[in-house]
Enzyme design. Structure first.
Site, PDB file in Angstrom:
ATOM      1  N   ASN A 243       0.398  -7.683   3.818  1.00  0.00           N
ATOM      2  CA  ASN A 243      -0.136  -6.332   3.966  1.00  0.00           C
ATOM      3  C   ASN A 243      -0.844  -6.000   2.658  1.00  0.00           C
ATOM      4  O   ASN A 243      -0.202  -5.702   1.667  1.00  0.00           O
ATOM      5  CB  ASN A 243       1.030  -5.364   4.240  1.00  0.00           C
ATOM      6  CG  ASN A 243       0.587  -3.915   4.228  1.00  0.00           C
ATOM      7  OD1 ASN A 243      -0.605  -3.621   4.247  1.00  0.00           O
ATOM      8  ND2 ASN A 243       1.562  -3.006   4.206  1.00  0.00           N
ATOM      9  N   TRP A 244      -2.177  -6.090   2.706  1.00  0.00           N
ATOM     10  CA  TRP A 244      -2.950  -5.889   1.473  1.00  0.00           C
ATOM     11  C   TRP A 244      -3.003  -4.423   1.062  1.00  0.00           C
ATOM     12  O   TRP A 244      -3.433  -4.103  -0.035  1.00  0.00           O
ATOM     13  CB  TRP A 244      -4.373  -6.438   1.642  1.00  0.00           C
ATOM     14  CG  TRP A 244      -4.480  -7.939   1.557  1.00  0.00           C
ATOM     15  CD1 TRP A 244      -3.455  -8.834   1.321  1.00  0.00           C
ATOM     16  CD2 TRP A 244      -5.670  -8.725   1.690  1.00  0.00           C
ATOM     17  NE1 TRP A 244      -3.950 -10.114   1.299  1.00  0.00           N
ATOM     18  CE2 TRP A 244      -5.305 -10.079   1.525  1.00  0.00           C
ATOM     19  CE3 TRP A 244      -7.015  -8.419   1.942  1.00  0.00           C
ATOM     20  CZ2 TRP A 244      -6.235 -11.121   1.595  1.00  0.00           C
ATOM     21  CZ3 TRP A 244      -7.948  -9.448   2.018  1.00  0.00           C
ATOM     22  CH2 TRP A 244      -7.555 -10.792   1.846  1.00  0.00           C
ATOM     23  N   LYS A 245      -2.641  -3.513   1.964  1.00  0.00           N
ATOM     24  CA  LYS A 245      -2.742  -2.068   1.687  1.00  0.00           C
ATOM     25  C   LYS A 245      -4.182  -1.745   1.246  1.00  0.00           C
ATOM     26  O   LYS A 245      -5.109  -2.402   1.708  1.00  0.00           O
ATOM     27  CB  LYS A 245      -1.681  -1.649   0.671  1.00  0.00           C
ATOM     28  CG  LYS A 245      -0.281  -2.128   1.095  1.00  0.00           C
ATOM     29  CD  LYS A 245       0.848  -1.531   0.324  1.00  0.00           C
ATOM     30  CE  LYS A 245       2.163  -2.125   0.838  1.00  0.00           C
ATOM     31  NZ  LYS A 245       3.338  -1.547   0.201  1.00  0.00           N
TER      32      LYS A 245
ATOM     33  N   HIS B  21       3.944   1.910   9.249  1.00  0.00           N
ATOM     34  CA  HIS B  21       4.385   1.570   7.901  1.00  0.00           C
ATOM     35  C   HIS B  21       4.899   2.835   7.211  1.00  0.00           C
ATOM     36  O   HIS B  21       4.369   3.927   7.435  1.00  0.00           O
ATOM     37  CB  HIS B  21       3.223   0.959   7.113  1.00  0.00           C
ATOM     38  CG  HIS B  21       3.654   0.394   5.804  1.00  0.00           C
ATOM     39  ND1 HIS B  21       3.844   1.174   4.693  1.00  0.00           N
ATOM     40  CD2 HIS B  21       3.990  -0.874   5.446  1.00  0.00           C
ATOM     41  CE1 HIS B  21       4.264   0.404   3.700  1.00  0.00           C
ATOM     42  NE2 HIS B  21       4.364  -0.834   4.127  1.00  0.00           N
TER      43      HIS B  21
ATOM     44  N   GLU C 283       4.453   4.018   4.418  1.00  0.00           N
ATOM     45  CA  GLU C 283       3.437   4.791   3.683  1.00  0.00           C
ATOM     46  C   GLU C 283       2.628   5.672   4.638  1.00  0.00           C
ATOM     47  O   GLU C 283       2.196   6.766   4.267  1.00  0.00           O
ATOM     48  CB  GLU C 283       2.534   3.836   2.882  1.00  0.00           C
ATOM     49  CG  GLU C 283       3.277   3.260   1.682  1.00  0.00           C
ATOM     50  CD  GLU C 283       2.847   1.869   1.258  1.00  0.00           C
ATOM     51  OE1 GLU C 283       1.766   1.411   1.656  1.00  0.00           O
ATOM     52  OE2 GLU C 283       3.626   1.225   0.512  1.00  0.00           O
TER      53      GLU C 283
ATOM     54  N   GLU D  52      11.802  -2.557   6.993  1.00  0.00           N
ATOM     55  CA  GLU D  52      11.385  -2.355   5.613  1.00  0.00           C
ATOM     56  C   GLU D  52      12.134  -1.168   5.035  1.00  0.00           C
ATOM     57  O   GLU D  52      11.721  -0.018   5.231  1.00  0.00           O
ATOM     58  CB  GLU D  52       9.877  -2.081   5.543  1.00  0.00           C
ATOM     59  CG  GLU D  52       9.026  -3.215   6.072  1.00  0.00           C
ATOM     60  CD  GLU D  52       7.661  -3.218   5.402  1.00  0.00           C
ATOM     61  OE1 GLU D  52       7.325  -4.241   4.803  1.00  0.00           O
ATOM     62  OE2 GLU D  52       6.951  -2.203   5.472  1.00  0.00           O
TER      63      GLU D  52
ATOM     64  N   GLY E 144       7.664  -2.040  -2.816  1.00  0.00           N
ATOM     65  CA  GLY E 144       6.895  -1.886  -4.052  1.00  0.00           C
ATOM     66  C   GLY E 144       7.729  -1.528  -5.264  1.00  0.00           C
ATOM     67  O   GLY E 144       7.201  -1.160  -6.304  1.00  0.00           O
TER      68      GLY E 144
ATOM     69  N   SER F 151       9.581  -5.897  -1.417  1.00  0.00           N
ATOM     70  CA  SER F 151       9.734  -6.686  -2.649  1.00  0.00           C
ATOM     71  C   SER F 151      10.141  -8.131  -2.378  1.00  0.00           C
ATOM     72  O   SER F 151      10.893  -8.740  -3.138  1.00  0.00           O
ATOM     73  CB  SER F 151      10.722  -6.008  -3.607  1.00  0.00           C
ATOM     74  OG  SER F 151      10.234  -4.736  -3.989  1.00  0.00           O
TER      75      SER F 151
ATOM     76  N   GLY G  61       3.886  -7.208   0.781  1.00  0.00           N
ATOM     77  CA  GLY G  61       2.885  -6.330   0.181  1.00  0.00           C
ATOM     78  C   GLY G  61       2.308  -6.955  -1.076  1.00  0.00           C
ATOM     79  O   GLY G  61       1.424  -7.823  -1.020  1.00  0.00           O
ATOM     80  N   GLY G  62       2.826  -6.546  -2.228  1.00  0.00           N
ATOM     81  CA  GLY G  62       2.288  -6.966  -3.524  1.00  0.00           C
ATOM     82  C   GLY G  62       2.043  -8.461  -3.642  1.00  0.00           C
ATOM     83  O   GLY G  62       0.978  -8.894  -4.101  1.00  0.00           O
TER      84      GLY G  62
HETATM   85  P1  PGA Z   1       6.039  -4.939  -1.117  1.00  0.00           P
HETATM   86  O1  PGA Z   1       5.514  -4.150   0.184  1.00  0.00           O
HETATM   87  O2  PGA Z   1       6.188  -6.381  -0.715  1.00  0.00           O
HETATM   88  O3  PGA Z   1       4.978  -4.732  -2.141  1.00  0.00           O
HETATM   89  O4  PGA Z   1       7.353  -4.319  -1.489  1.00  0.00           O
HETATM   90  C1  PGA Z   1       5.964  -4.468   1.451  1.00  0.00           C
HETATM   91  C2  PGA Z   1       5.286  -3.598   2.463  1.00  0.00           C
HETATM   92  O5  PGA Z   1       5.041  -2.416   2.163  1.00  0.00           O
HETATM   93  O6  PGA Z   1       4.960  -4.034   3.580  1.00  0.00           O
END
Ligand code: PGA
Length: 254
Positions: free
Chosen positions: A9-11, A98, A100, A170, A176, A216, A237-238
């Site tokens: 997930n590149w956001k 998600h 967010e 999640e 994050g 994470s 994500g990251g």
């Molecule tokens: P993260 O994000 O791996 O940076 O914690 C995961 C996500 O939000 O899907």
């Protein structure tokens, strides 16, 4: 057997050229190094999707997804993107719900149920996200929160529709933050989710549902998380922004 999936997930990261560069590295490393039956999905910003789909042709393990879709078919919704548009450029997945989106854009279970329906109508696979906040976990409400997210978000689907869904657990406190759920904490929730699915549908549907862990996840902790019996991969994500890290996570399934 249910699918093993590692989804990135590149956001809202990577401009157009940066995205193409990272993706090119990912697909080549996956071709050379990923030996298992895992499927790889990259959920990019909308502007990359068409190009990534073209680049992924011939790389059978790799699919492309979006991070959101509007619930309506089309219309006067300035700035939005429809499921039909996403499908038309060759994406296969859409992340729905998600945390967010829930937190910053006010998306609730009722809206997410509609988005899920629209995405499925266009023959896309939703990656439906659920998970509790730190406050909810500390108040010992995490099982109730997750059950409600399932009931209100996706349990209106009939079994054939539900079979097209991927779920992602999640925990919001792990996204994050560098704080990962322990493999035991994650397994406990994944097992709970699978039991809820079995109670709502049946054991076969539950056994065939891919449930990803997100929060994470990194090359160091992926293997232990993915070794849990009810964890079928990750939503990353990251670490999905760095091709080497992302492919090392994918290789936890080799
Ligand atoms: P993260 O994000 O791996 O940076 O914690 C995961 C996500 O939000 O899907």
């Amino acid at each position: 057997m249910r699918k093993k999936i590692v989804a990135g997930n590149w956001k809202m990261n990577l401009d157009y050229n940066e995205g193409l560069g990272v993706f090119s590295e990912i697909i080549n490393m996956v071709k050379d190094e990923a030996t298992g039956t895992q499927e790889v999905v990259v959920c990019s910003p909308f502007i990359h999707i068409h190009s990534l789909v073209q680049m992924a042709k011939g790389y059978h393990k790799v699919a492309v997804g979006a991070q959101n879709a509007h619930q309506a078919e089309s219309g006067a919704y300035t700035g939005e993107t429809s499921a039909k548009m996403i499908k038309s450029v060759g994406a296969a997945y859409v992340i729905i719900g998600h945390s967010e989106r829930r937190q910053y854009f006010g998306e609730n279970n009722e809206l997410l149920a509609k988005k899920t329906d629209t995405v499925l109508k266009h023959d896309l696979h939703p990656i439906f996200c659920i998970g509790e906040t730190l406050q909810e976990r500390e108040a010992n409400q995490h099982f109730d929160v997750i059950r409600t997210q399932l009931v209100e978000g996706v349990f209106h689907l009939d079994a054939p529709q539900f079979a097209k869904l991927v779920l992602a657990y999640e925990p919001v406190w792990a996204i994050g933050t560098g704080v990962t759920a322990s493999s035991a904490q994650a397994q406990e929730i994944h097992e709970f989710i699978r039991k809820e699915i079995a109670a709502k549908y049946n054991q076969e549907v539950a056994d065939n549902t891919t449930i990803l862990y997100g929060g994470s996840c990194n090359p160091k902790n992926a293997a232990e998380l993915f070794a849990q019996p009810d964890i079928d991969g990750g939503l990353i994500g990251g670490a999905s922004l760095k091709s080497r890290d992302f492919v090392d996570i994918i290789k936890a399934f080799n």
